[in-house]
Scaffold this motif. Structure first.
Motif, short mmCIF file in Angstrom:
data_model
loop_
_atom_site.label_atom_id
_atom_site.label_comp_id
_atom_site.label_asym_id
_atom_site.label_seq_id
_atom_site.Cartn_x
_atom_site.Cartn_y
_atom_site.Cartn_z
N LYS A 57 1.07 4.01 -2.93
CA LYS A 57 0.89 5.45 -2.71
C LYS A 57 2.06 6.22 -3.30
O LYS A 57 1.90 7.28 -3.92
N SER A 86 1.69 6.28 -6.92
CA SER A 86 0.67 7.26 -7.33
C SER A 86 1.19 8.67 -7.17
O SER A 86 0.85 9.57 -7.96
N GLU A 117 0.83 -1.21 0.00
CA GLU A 117 0.00 0.00 0.00
C GLU A 117 0.86 1.26 0.00
O GLU A 117 0.58 2.23 -0.72
#
Length: 1151
Positions: free
Chosen positions: A400, A403, A396
């Motif tokens: 992130k 992104s 995760e």
């Protein structure tokens, strides 16, 4: 009058009863007969087979005697006589006077008002001829009057339909659809029943009134709504309506309670006595009781027949039992030899119990061993789950980060644009080179041609030199001077263009510098706006410490405190529990942890939607929500040595739950912090094993465990980002002072940039004016150059005229070649200059393209690095998930195995308990039994010794014991069942006889009351009469003697000979006498006075009003088309007048 006779002859008796149809029920079998006749009773003698002697032993004779005694218990005297007329007369004299006295007592008294069961109001919508009609009834007497066709009878039909009566009982239609008003699709009836007093129906639910609404449509659908007084719907079921009517004794289908128009006319005009008798039985519900008694009698006779059939089996059962007993006695001698077998069997039973106990104990040990393995597997399962969670968090985090990298679409567009421009320029350069090559070829050809022309002209001139030397010299001098002028003018023009070009270049440079100055000014202005925004936010934070985390966070926290949650109340924002120890790391923490500081956390996933809605309502869509239970795990194992600074060690976190949330979300316990990227890289290298570090110079460093690493530039926060207010010192004044200093610095830079931009703008405008002024000079130079060229051309023409034709032709060709050469040279220079410009542009594009490619390359490397980490983390998560699934499956399998072993152990325990219980029931405990196989061998040897003896008897002792016991049990059961069922059947017969006796007495009393009340009502008119009941023939006749007959004839008058009014009055008296015998609180009668004259109607109306007044807790609804003007109406009477029917009115055409 014949009296009903009842005789019971036990199982062979005959019960005589009657119905309104002279129904006769008979049941006949081989031995006896039961006959019921309502009109009379006949004693039946038993059949010949009843007393037949049976050749049985003494036990059977005793039992038969007992049965005969039971059959004779209920015998009554079969010689009872029927009631004669004298006995009936005595009965009337005995009871009639008491009835008359009660009637006299009620003459001047008023009955009480019913507390429940009467109609308070009725409302009809689109029912029959009424669009809307509402009535409020009085509690005692109600008259509904109106002309024919006004819809009076519709009221009784509505009452019947609303209270659940059948549509055909109204006489107005065969179905509900026929009651809907013409042209409408739906009809509705609402009726309100009084519900008060101690006997009210469910007063807590319905209150003082029960409102019943029935709605029905053209398509045949129908529904009820049963509501309380305040309009609350209590039920919609027909059963509830039936229960209400039963409780209040309302019988809408009983013709005595609601006598419709057709039924009233039929009752008033009926002349046959049997019809009146049937009406009497139906109205008093005697016919319903009679039918129920007939059903009971049929069941009793059927049961008696079945019992007789079963009784035939007893001799066979006794014979079977006797035969089994004889065989058992013969084989009982072998019992002594079986004692040893019994002892061995007892020992064998306890030997099996001991073996089962050993097996059970071994299995229990296996269960304990399997259960000890479970904690270890569970620990491994938790470890695998923790590793899976860590791997998921890493994935995760990397996603992130991936992104956060964003995209490079703008760089790709720039690269593609530069490449496209360079491709176009390369095409242009290729074209220029091709043009230059062609120009070189043309120049070579032209130079050769010019040289040839020059040699030829020189030869011709030498040949003609003697004649024209002086003229040619002058002309050549002029030509040379003209050529010099052209060359000077051309050079002056070129020099001027060069000066202009330099000024244009200078202007372009000033423009570039001006744009740069404008950029500095805009940047400084943005910094000014950002500083002003931060100053405003700092002031807001001084007033509201929660401002950095979102909008109206204080109100959000207040709402959270008021709301109900499935788990613990949400915790947040997390920044409230986090402080920074060293402000040197403030900017870095804002970039990396700023987003988490405004996050909230919940412990139950069901609370997330509710919290999300609250954030959406307050425009805090940026706030994230973490779902995590309060797991206070130990994280010390993941921390580096104490001398290495980590994010956790530079923070001060006051809430343990928030600390573990940040550990799970950002790995703060293992993330290293350092001043520079190089320092961070060195720390990670010394630590070994890989890791992540954040550098204060805005770099994120990642070292891999297998070697190698990567550094990523962190994006700084925009100046006006609210996260800039996070991790600030507690001294708000110093922070505010810093931002004021930044504001002053930015304003100074902005002012300097504005001055520089203004100065450059002035210079640019000055150069623009100069360049515009040079345009006139450029035109002048161009004009001088053109004039010199024209002068040269004119001299060249003159020289050509002076020359001979050959020289002129050569000179003309040479001039054309030179002119073409000059043109080509000019084109060449233009191509070279354009090619040079394109080469310079290519160089600039190449530099920019390499720069963009470098940025794309760096982004791709960064993205590939993040992608690689994501893949590695995903692989680790996949491996952790595989381990977790493995241990989960292993734990599940182990649990199933434990459950299976435990189930087996429990089954063994149950078997052990059952075997022990069975053994204890079988015999006493045998201590220390031998093994099962030893006992079985001994038992087998003893049993072999008995087989020969048992073979002689044809069966074993056990089988014979079982046989005799079974035979005895079957015989006892059959005898007991027959005896109990016979006793029950006899009790039912006795009960039915008692009920029939009471039914007859009830009928006698009702008939007598009707006679007395009938005579009482006739006396109101001065008539005398009587009712003749013939229960045997089921007829009811009226004998009436009017006042004129008593004076002249002195005999009873048959009703058929009465006038219409007298007949109607007599029948009304009969109806009132029958009403006096029923208990329903409602009395409804339609058009009772259609055949009456004025005198009979007045007397009948007064009689009915007086009867109604004297009735206790009864409500009367009477319908008449006649006027009530000549009738005295008291306070208990309420008259409802119907509107006249709406019909077209006209004048008859009489001649």
């Amino acid at each position: 009058m014949a009296k009903r006779k009842i005789t019971v002859d036990n199982d062979d008796e005959a019960l005589d009863t009657s119905s309104q149809h002279s129904k006769r029920a008979r049941t006949v079998d081989s031995e006896d007969e039961v006959v019921v006749d309502r009109s009379r009773h006949r004693n039946r003698k038993p059949a010949n087979g009843k007393g037949k002697a049976r050749q049985e032993d003494s036990d059977e004779d005793d039992e038969d005697d007992e049965e005969d005694e039971e059959d004779e218990e209920d015998e009554e005297d079969p010689t009872q006589e029927e009631h004669n007329e004298e006995e009936e007369q005595r009965f009337e004299e005995l009871n009639g006077e008491a009835i008359r006295q009660r009637l006299e007592q009620k003459r001047n008294t008023f009955g009480g008002i019913a507390e429940h069961g009467i109609i308070e109001s009725i409302e009809m919508h689109h029912f029959m001829c009424h669009k809307r009609l509402t009535f409020t009834f009085g509690p005692q007497i109600n008259f509904i009057i109106g002309h024919n066709g006004s819809g009076k009878s519709a009221v009784l039909s509505a009452i019947t339909i609303a209270l659940g009566g059948k549509a055909n009982s109204t006489g107005r239609g065969s179905g509900l659809k026929s009651f809907i008003r013409e042209g409408q699709q739906i009809s509705e009836i609402t009726i309100s029943l009084k519900n008060q007093g101690e006997e009210a129906y469910k007063p807590k639910e319905y209150g003082k009134s029960i409102v019943i609404t029935r709605k029905f449509t053209k398509d045949g659908s129908s529904s009820w709504k049963i509501k309380s007084k305040d309009g609350k719907v209590v039920s919609t079921k027909r059963d509830e309506l039936s229960a209400i009517c039963d409780h209040m004794n309302i019988q809408v289908d009983n013709p005595m309670n609601v006598l419709s128009q057709d039924a009233a006319r039929q009752f008033l005009s009926a002349s046959h006595p049997s019809d009146k008798y049937k009406f009497f039985l139906r109205g008093t519900q005697l016919s319903q009781l009679s039918e129920e008694y007939d059903t009971c009698l049929d069941n009793i006779n059927q049961t008696k027949k079945v019992l007789h059939q079963k009784k035939q089996v007893l001799p066979d059962l006794r014979a079977t039992f006797k035969e089994a007993s004889v065989r058992f006695e013969e084989a009982s001698k072998a019992r002594e030899q079986r004692c040893k077998v019994d002892e061995l069997k007892k020992e064998l039973a306890w030997a099996h119990v001991a073996a089962k106990q050993a097996e059970m104990e071994a299995k229990l040990g296996e269960v304990a061993k399997a259960e000890r393995r479970l904690p270890k597997i569970e620990a491994e399962m938790k470890t695998a789950e923790s590793q899976f969670q860590l791997a998921s968090d890493a994935v995760e985090e990397f996603e992130k980060e991936y992104s956060a990298l964003g995209d490079i679409d703008h760089l790709t567009k720039q690269r593609d644009g530069h490449q496209e421009k360079m491709r176009a320029n390369r095409v242009k350069i290729g074209n220029f080179k091709s043009d230059e090559k062609q120009m070189n070829t043309s120049l070579t050809s032209l130079n050769d041609a010019i040289e040839n022309y020059t040699r030829n002209i020189a030869e011709e001139e030498r040949r003609l030199a003697a004649d024209t030397q002086v003229i040619r010299d002058e002309l050549n001098r002029k030509l040379e001077s003209a050529r010099a002028d052209v060359a000077n003018a051309d050079q002056a023009h070129k020099d001027f263009l060069e000066v202009k070009r330099r000024k244009l270049v200078e202007q372009e440079g000033i423009k570039h510098n001006g744009l740069a100055a404008e950029g500095k000014k805009n940047n400084a202005q943005e910094r000014v706006v950002a500083a002003q925004s931060m100053i405003s936010q700092c002031k807001e934070k001084g007033q509201n410490a929660l401002a950095p985390y979102g909008r109206d966070i204080k109100g959000v926290l207040a709402q959270i405190a008021k709301m109900r949650w499935h788990g613990d109340a949400p915790v947040g924002p997390l920044g409230l529990h986090v402080k920074l120890k060293d402000m040197a790391w403030a900017e870095l923490m804002r970039i990396q942890l700023g987003g988490l500081m405004s996050t909230f956390a919940v412990t139950d996933a069901r609370d997330r939607p509710q919290l999300k809605r609250l954030f959406d309502q307050t425009n805090n869509n940026h706030i994230n929500i973490i779902i995590s239970e309060r797991d206070m795990f130990d994280f010390s194992a993941g921390e580096p040595p104490n001398h290495i600074p980590t994010v956790l060690r530079v923070l001060e976190i006051t809430d343990p739950y928030v600390l573990r949330l940040l550990i799970n979300q950002a790995n703060i316990e293992r993330t290293v912090v350092a001043p520079k990227r190089l320092d961070a890289d060195n720390i990670l290298k010394r630590m070994g094993g890989g890791g992540v570090a954040w550098a204060a110079d805005y770099m994120r460093v990642h070292r891999y465990a297998e070697g190698g690493g990567q550094s990523i530039k962190l994006h700084r926060l925009p100046p006006n980002d609210p996260r800039n207010m996070m991790f600030t010192s507690s001294d708000s004044a110093s922070v505010l002072s810093t931002w004021h200093e930044n504001l002053r610095s930015a304003e100074g830079e902005c002012k300097a940039a504005q001055e520089e931009a203004a100065q450059l703008r002035q210079q640019f405008q000055t150069l623009a004016r100069e360049i515009n002024g040079m345009s006139e000079q450029e035109r002048s130079l161009f004009e001088a150059h053109r004039t010199a060229k024209q002068e040269l051309a004119s001299l060249q023409e003159e020289a050509k005229e002076e020359m001979p034709a050959d020289i002129m032709g050569l000179q003309s060709a040479k001039d054309d070649a030179e002119a073409e050469k000059i043109s080509i040279m000019q084109q060449f220079e233009d191509v070279v200059s354009r090619r040079t410009a394109i080469d310079q542009e290519q160089t600039t594009l190449l530099v920019e393209l390499n720069k963009v490619k470098g940025q794309i390359h760096n982004f791709e490397e960064a993205r590939q690095g993040v992608q690689k980490r994501i893949e590695d983390a995903a692989a680790s998560r996949l491996e952790a998930q595989s381990n977790k699934n493995h241990y989960a499956k292993k734990l599940d399998d182990e649990n199933k195995k434990v459950e299976a072993i435990d189930a087996t152990a429990k089954q063994l325990q149950e078997e052990f308990i059952n075997w022990t219980t069975g053994a204890e029931e079988y015999c006493e405990r045998v201590e220390n039994p031998r093994k099962v196989d030893v006992v079985e061998r001994t038992l087998e040897s003893v049993q072999k010794a008995l087989k020969e003896r048992e073979r002689r008897h044809g069966a074993t002792v056990e089988e014979m014991t079982i046989e005799v016991n079974n035979a005895k049990a079957v015989l006892d059961s059959a005898e007991a069942d027959l005896k109990s069922l016979a006793a029950l059947n006899n009790a039912l017969k006795r009960s039915l006889v008692i009920r029939l006796t009471r039914w007859q007495e009830f009928r006698r009393h009702i008939a007598l009351r009707c006679k007395v009340v009938f005579q009482y009502h006739l006396s109101n008119r001065g008539y005398f009469g009587k009712i003749l009941f013939d229960h045997a023939n089921q007829t009811l006749q009226l004998k009436v003697q009017t006042d004129d007959q008593m004076a002249t004839q002195g005999r009873d008058k048959d009703p058929r000979s009465l006038s219409g009014g007298e007949k109607s009055f007599s029948t009304i008296c009969l109806l009132l006498s029958l009403w006096d015998a029923i208990g329903c609180p409602l009395r409804c009668l339609d058009e009772f006075d259609v055949f009456m004259d004025a005198v009979n109607r007045r007397i009948s109306m007064k009689m009915m009003i007086d009867t109604a007044n004297a009735s206790d807790k009864k409500q009367y609804i009477l319908i008449t088309p006649q006027d009530m003007g000549n009738i005295h109406v008291g306070q208990t009477v309420r008259v409802h007048r119907m509107s006249d029917p709406e019909r077209g009115q006209g004048i008859l055409a009489f001649t």
